[in-house]
Write a protein that holds these residues in place. Structure first.
Motif, short mmCIF file in Angstrom:
data_model
loop_
_atom_site.label_atom_id
_atom_site.label_comp_id
_atom_site.label_asym_id
_atom_site.label_seq_id
_atom_site.Cartn_x
_atom_site.Cartn_y
_atom_site.Cartn_z
N ASP A 7 0.85 -1.19 0.00
CA ASP A 7 0.00 0.00 0.00
C ASP A 7 0.89 1.24 0.00
O ASP A 7 1.51 1.57 1.02
CB ASP A 7 -0.91 -0.02 1.22
CG ASP A 7 -1.90 1.14 1.21
OD1 ASP A 7 -2.00 1.82 0.17
OD2 ASP A 7 -2.57 1.36 2.24
N ALA A 8 1.00 1.90 -1.12
CA ALA A 8 1.84 3.09 -1.24
C ALA A 8 1.19 4.07 -2.21
O ALA A 8 0.43 3.67 -3.10
CB ALA A 8 3.24 2.72 -1.73
N ALA A 9 1.48 5.33 -2.04
CA ALA A 9 0.92 6.35 -2.92
C ALA A 9 1.86 7.54 -2.98
O ALA A 9 2.64 7.78 -2.05
CB ALA A 9 -0.46 6.80 -2.42
N VAL A 10 1.80 8.29 -4.08
CA VAL A 10 2.58 9.50 -4.25
C VAL A 10 1.78 10.66 -3.66
O VAL A 10 0.71 11.01 -4.17
CB VAL A 10 2.89 9.77 -5.74
CG1 VAL A 10 3.65 11.09 -5.89
CG2 VAL A 10 3.70 8.62 -6.32
N ALA A 11 2.29 11.23 -2.60
CA ALA A 11 1.56 12.30 -1.92
C ALA A 11 1.68 13.62 -2.66
O ALA A 11 0.72 14.39 -2.78
CB ALA A 11 2.06 12.46 -0.49
N GLU A 12 2.87 13.91 -3.20
CA GLU A 12 3.08 15.20 -3.85
C GLU A 12 4.28 15.11 -4.77
O GLU A 12 5.24 14.37 -4.50
CB GLU A 12 3.32 16.28 -2.79
CG GLU A 12 3.48 17.68 -3.36
CD GLU A 12 3.72 18.73 -2.27
OE1 GLU A 12 3.95 19.90 -2.62
OE2 GLU A 12 3.69 18.35 -1.08
N ASP A 17 6.97 17.70 -6.62
CA ASP A 17 7.47 19.07 -6.74
C ASP A 17 8.17 19.19 -8.10
O ASP A 17 9.38 19.03 -8.20
CB ASP A 17 8.42 19.38 -5.60
CG ASP A 17 8.81 20.86 -5.54
OD1 ASP A 17 8.62 21.57 -6.55
OD2 ASP A 17 9.32 21.29 -4.48
#
Length: 453
Positions: A70-75, A77
């Motif tokens: 379970d992983a996701a790209v939060a932001e 830049d």
């Protein structure tokens, strides 16, 4: 400015020849109007592949759930990413320039120059330089096709697209080659919606047809792709850019807030007036060379993109070695491109060497095919590589490797086993199949494809 033992035109791979000459004690003039390092360091390989690595990281995270993570790209830049990469490549270019300036035997001429006579050039400041020998390594630049209205639009070339401060929301790309594929992948992975308009009926049309078709299908999952379309008109209204294109089924119109023109590259010969120096160019504008990389002018050699032999950095580096021997040491070594390969750094990667199946068919050359899908190997299954495969083409009588084409993870690395076989061995299927392959390394996909022959 004076006379020199050798003049090198172009500070990309030409910089290697300039330094080699200077280290031999020759009086060298290096002419380069732009940043030292040329296309690769400043506008090509270095920044693009460094940026693409960020896309690879995003894609890895995006697929994490396939592996029970379970992983996701939060932001993301975007500006910071581009600025960091730009700072890195600019720093490398600056260090290269300092090396040149500090060398006692190199005169660095930071201007544009044109031929005005045999082995004589004139700079923008009306200064003349003459060389006993000359190496033409002035490279190429993005080609801009004649599309109606393009001159009125704020479009990007590959150079611009590698240094943007802000990320487009919707990027339209004209072109279906490796630049479109790589930059399309980078921007889409970081969150831009990408539309690609390509002239051919597949993307990466110079690849083996089976590879090109597989890549086009994969690209359609990621982008909006219009193949078989010729861009005919461009217009801009505020920040919105519109592109119209003609295909066999009629006209389409697409819009975006940024437009990238990735329609190939053109040689910089038009900036040099080579005909004045007796240097012939072909009908595409590339400098003509023989097997020794000599031009039609005496004591003038050429290398790199401006020759049109192979427009790859590794090809230019390879040619520089021969130019050093032939131009600097007085040898006559015929260049050998036997193990020339190439790669496209998108996802999945694409790599190849030798002839495509279509080229062999056109030449009526007999061949046999070996093929292995990534998912037929242990590591391919571990990676969940569902689309990748290796395809090898060989002579049916003696097993000579005629071509090898790969689409899948680490294709740019895997192809080197084949290149080594071509360069160091007999160049046959046995050079690969007789090599012990570590199990279950991904290279087993190469072995199985070759065993399939």
């Amino acid at each position: 400015m004076g006379d020199f033992d050798i003049i090198v035109i172009g500070g990309g791979t030409g910089n290697k020849v300039a330094l080699a000459g200077a280290n031999r004690g020759l009086d060298v003039a290096l002419i380069e109007r732009g940043p030292i390092g040329g296309t690769c360091v400043n506008r090509g390989c270095n920044p693009s592949k460094t940026l693409i690595h960020r896309a690879d990281i995003v894609q890895t995270i995006a697929r994490a759930d396939e592996f029970g993570i379970d992983a996701a790209v939060a932001e993301i830049d975007f500006r910071s990413i581009v600025r960091e990469v730009t700072k890195t490549v600019d720093g490398k270019s600056e260090r290269m320039e300092r090396t040149d300036r500090n060398h006692d035997n190199i005169t660095l001429i930071r201007e544009e120059a044109r031929f005005v006579d045999e082995r004589t050039l004139e700079t923008d400041d009306d200064e003349r330089v003459t060389g006993e020998k000359i190496v033409v390594a002035a490279g190429a630049r993005p080609a801009v096709p004649p599309i109606d209205g393009l001159e009125t639009v704020e479009y990007l070339t590959s150079t611009d697209a590698l240094r943007l401060d802000s990320q487009p929301e919707q990027l339209v790309i004209i072109g279906g080659g490796y630049i479109a594929a790589e930059l399309g992948y980078f921007y889409e992975s970081l969150g831009t919606s990408v539309t690609i308009i390509g002239r051919s009926d597949v993307l990466l049309s110079n690849e083996d047809r089976e590879v090109a078709e597989a890549f086009t299908e994969i690209a359609r999952r990621r982008h909006t792709v219009h193949t078989g379309h010729e861009a005919t008109g461009v217009s801009q209204d505020g920040e919105e850019i519109s592109v119209t294109a003609e295909g066999k089924d009629g006209e389409i119109s697409v819009t975006g807030d940024a437009l990238l023109v990735a329609a190939g590259r053109r040689p910089n010969t038009d900036l040099l007036d080579p005909d004045v120096a007796g240097i012939d160019i072909d009908d595409r504008g590339f400098v003509e060379t023989n097997e020794y990389l000599e031009t039609t002018a005496e004591n003038v050699w050429a290398q790199g993109d401006i020759t049109g032999n192979y427009q790859f950095k590794h090809a230019a580096d390879h040619e520089a070695k021969y130019v050093e021997k032939n131009a600097l040491d007085g040898e006559r070594r015929a260049i050998d491109y036997t193990s020339m390969g190439h790669a496209v750094f998108t996802s999945p990667q694409v790599a190849g060497t030798g002839k495509t199946e279509e080229e062999l068919d056109e030449s009526n050359r007999e061949y046999v095919v070996g093929k292995c899908a990534y998912e037929e190997t242990v590591m391919g299954k571990a990676f969940k590589e569902r689309d990748g495969f290796v395809k090898v083409l060989a002579d049916p009588d003696d097993g000579e490797i005629l071509g090898c084409h790969i689409i899948g993870a680490d294709a740019s690395t895997l192809i080197h086993e084949v290149l080594l076989a071509l360069a160091s061995g007999s160049g046959t299927i046995g050079d690969v199949t007789d090599t012990i392959h570590i199990h279950p390394a991904l290279s087993k996909v190469i072995l199985k494809a070759f065993e399939g022959v």
